[in-house]
Design an enzyme around this catalytic site. Structure first.
Site, PDB file in Angstrom:
ATOM      1  N   ARG A   1      -9.416   2.436  11.555  1.00  0.00           N
ATOM      2  CA  ARG A   1      -7.957   2.624  11.525  1.00  0.00           C
ATOM      3  C   ARG A   1      -7.420   3.592  12.577  1.00  0.00           C
ATOM      4  O   ARG A   1      -6.232   3.569  12.886  1.00  0.00           O
ATOM      5  CB  ARG A   1      -7.545   3.151  10.142  1.00  0.00           C
TER       6      ARG A   1
ATOM      7  N   HIS B   1     -12.068   5.681   5.389  1.00  0.00           N
ATOM      8  CA  HIS B   1     -11.452   6.813   6.087  1.00  0.00           C
ATOM      9  C   HIS B   1     -12.394   8.024   6.106  1.00  0.00           C
ATOM     10  O   HIS B   1     -13.283   8.139   5.258  1.00  0.00           O
ATOM     11  CB  HIS B   1     -10.172   7.254   5.352  1.00  0.00           C
TER      12      HIS B   1
ATOM     13  N   GLU C   1      -0.458   9.338   1.866  1.00  0.00           N
ATOM     14  CA  GLU C   1      -1.197  10.216   2.773  1.00  0.00           C
ATOM     15  C   GLU C   1      -1.331   9.626   4.181  1.00  0.00           C
ATOM     16  O   GLU C   1      -1.386  10.363   5.169  1.00  0.00           O
ATOM     17  CB  GLU C   1      -2.609  10.430   2.211  1.00  0.00           C
ATOM     18  N   ASP C   2      -1.388   8.288   4.269  1.00  0.00           N
ATOM     19  CA  ASP C   2      -1.746   7.684   5.552  1.00  0.00           C
ATOM     20  C   ASP C   2      -0.637   7.694   6.608  1.00  0.00           C
ATOM     21  O   ASP C   2      -0.946   7.787   7.797  1.00  0.00           O
ATOM     22  CB  ASP C   2      -2.272   6.265   5.325  1.00  0.00           C
TER      23      ASP C   2
ATOM     24  N   CYS D   1      -5.082  10.192  -1.335  1.00  0.00           N
ATOM     25  CA  CYS D   1      -4.158   9.217  -0.724  1.00  0.00           C
ATOM     26  C   CYS D   1      -2.788   9.194  -1.374  1.00  0.00           C
ATOM     27  O   CYS D   1      -1.828   8.744  -0.766  1.00  0.00           O
ATOM     28  CB  CYS D   1      -4.690   7.797  -0.842  1.00  0.00           C
TER      29      CYS D   1
ATOM     30  N   ASP E   1       0.819  -1.219   0.000  1.00  0.00           N
ATOM     31  CA  ASP E   1       0.000   0.000   0.000  1.00  0.00           C
ATOM     32  C   ASP E   1       0.855   1.272   0.000  1.00  0.00           C
ATOM     33  O   ASP E   1       0.338   2.371   0.262  1.00  0.00           O
ATOM     34  CB  ASP E   1      -0.917   0.012   1.233  1.00  0.00           C
TER      35      ASP E   1
ATOM     36  N   ARG F   1       0.860  -1.790   7.318  1.00  0.00           N
ATOM     37  CA  ARG F   1       1.237  -0.495   6.763  1.00  0.00           C
ATOM     38  C   ARG F   1       2.242   0.256   7.644  1.00  0.00           C
ATOM     39  O   ARG F   1       2.750   1.306   7.234  1.00  0.00           O
ATOM     40  CB  ARG F   1      -0.029   0.358   6.506  1.00  0.00           C
TER      41      ARG F   1
HETATM   42  C1  CIR Z   1      -5.659   0.544   2.805  1.00  0.00           C
HETATM   43  O1  CIR Z   1      -6.642  -0.171   3.011  1.00  0.00           O
HETATM   44  O2  CIR Z   1      -4.991   0.990   3.725  1.00  0.00           O
HETATM   45  C2  CIR Z   1      -5.275   0.820   1.389  1.00  0.00           C
HETATM   46  N1  CIR Z   1      -5.551  -0.304   0.560  1.00  0.00           N
HETATM   47  C3  CIR Z   1      -6.006   2.045   0.860  1.00  0.00           C
HETATM   48  C4  CIR Z   1      -5.625   3.297   1.593  1.00  0.00           C
HETATM   49  C5  CIR Z   1      -6.290   4.489   1.037  1.00  0.00           C
HETATM   50  N2  CIR Z   1      -5.843   5.656   1.714  1.00  0.00           N
HETATM   51  C6  CIR Z   1      -6.619   6.700   1.981  1.00  0.00           C
HETATM   52  O3  CIR Z   1      -7.816   6.684   1.734  1.00  0.00           O
HETATM   53  N3  CIR Z   1      -6.056   7.726   2.609  1.00  0.00           N
END
Ligand code: CIR
Length: 261
Positions: free
Chosen positions: A133, A163, A68-69, A250, A63, A88
């Site tokens: 999350r 999110h 962004e995360d 993201c 990922d 992650r």
């Molecule tokens: C996840 O589930 O963490 C990733 N497959 C997708 C993350 C998307 N990020 C976001 O919306 N900020």
């Protein structure tokens, strides 16, 4: 134009098919299309004046493209998150190194969890989604870090999506694009609300760059509403990246202004 804006991005991982999925069924991902859609996204950031910092793809980070995360960047500082999905957490090390030249860094520690996708900065208010999350311990730690800089942190409820930024995004310091099916806009109190078209599910995620917006091409009715709000809406194809449950915000970490103070 956004001459003082930097954007950190990371090329999609060859292991992207093993990405985390929560609300989306797994289906084959065409990596050539992913590369093409991500390439256009990066090109558009450049066209809109961003100085792009590109991190290399990492096979061990399925990922990793969703930069962004692992961080939250404010004018005064950056917070390295502790992503809610354990798979992650290894993403944070390289993001920390990439952000070090720009901001003093702070970190969310166990038992806190926080994903950048759950965080909306709207003026001096920071909304954090109470999603699968991000937890209260993460929200409390964030509030301690940013409180001295005059920010108020508020947890908000959402339902049916990954999110907070799946359900709502800032399009200004006091204006939000909101999809009512996933979040009650009343939680944003005094802010101005623009609603997505009810038939366009997933249309609330948008990259706000001043008068310019980066937006998926599959939501034309909401795109027109955004134009009527005075924005230049730059549409791109994003459906292949969306198979990994990603949305347009993201794929970049935006850093306004230069260097550490
Ligand atoms: C996840 O589930 O963490 C990733 N497959 C997708 C993350 C998307 N990020 C976001 O919306 N900020």
């Amino acid at each position: 134009m956004n001459r003082s804006l930097h954007a950190i991005v990371r090329s999609p991982s060859p292991s992207m098919e093993s990405c985390e999925l929560t609300h989306v069924d797994r289906e084959p991902i065409d990596m050539a299309r992913v590369a093409q859609q991500h390439g256009r996204y990066v090109e558009l950031l450049r066209e809109l004046g961003c100085q792009v910092v590109e991190l290399a793809a990492q096979p061990g980070l399925p990922d990793g493209v969703f930069v962004e995360d692992p961080a939250i960047v404010l004018d005064e500082l950056a917070v390295i998150t502790r992503p809610g999905a354990p798979s992650r957490r290894p993403e944070t090390a390289s993001i920390m190194e990439a952000l070090r030249p720009y901001r003093p860094l702070f970190e969310i520690a166990s038992p806190g969890t926080l994903d950048g996708g759950d965080v909306i900065v709207s003026g001096q208010t920071i909304y954090v989604g109470l999603s699968s999350r991000s937890n209260q311990a993460g929200i409390d730690q964030l509030a301690e870090i940013v409180g001295p800089h005059g920010y108020e942190v508020r947890g908000v409820e959402l339902t049916g999506c990954l999110h907070l930024k799946s359900a709502a995004c800032a399009i200004g310091n006091d204006r939000l694009l909101v999809q009512r099916e996933w979040i009650d806009p009343a939680q944003f109190e005094a802010k101005r609300i623009v609603e997505t078209d009810p038939a366009e599910i997933g249309a609330a995620n948008v990259v706000w760059l001043g008068d310019d917006l980066i937006y998926p091409s599959e939501f034309p009715v909401t795109a027109e509403r955004l134009r009527q709000q005075g924005f230049r809406v730059h549409c791109l194809e994003y459906d292949e990246l969306a198979k990994a449950e990603g949305a347009v915000t993201c794929c970049s970490l935006l850093i306004r202004g230069q260097g550490k103070s």
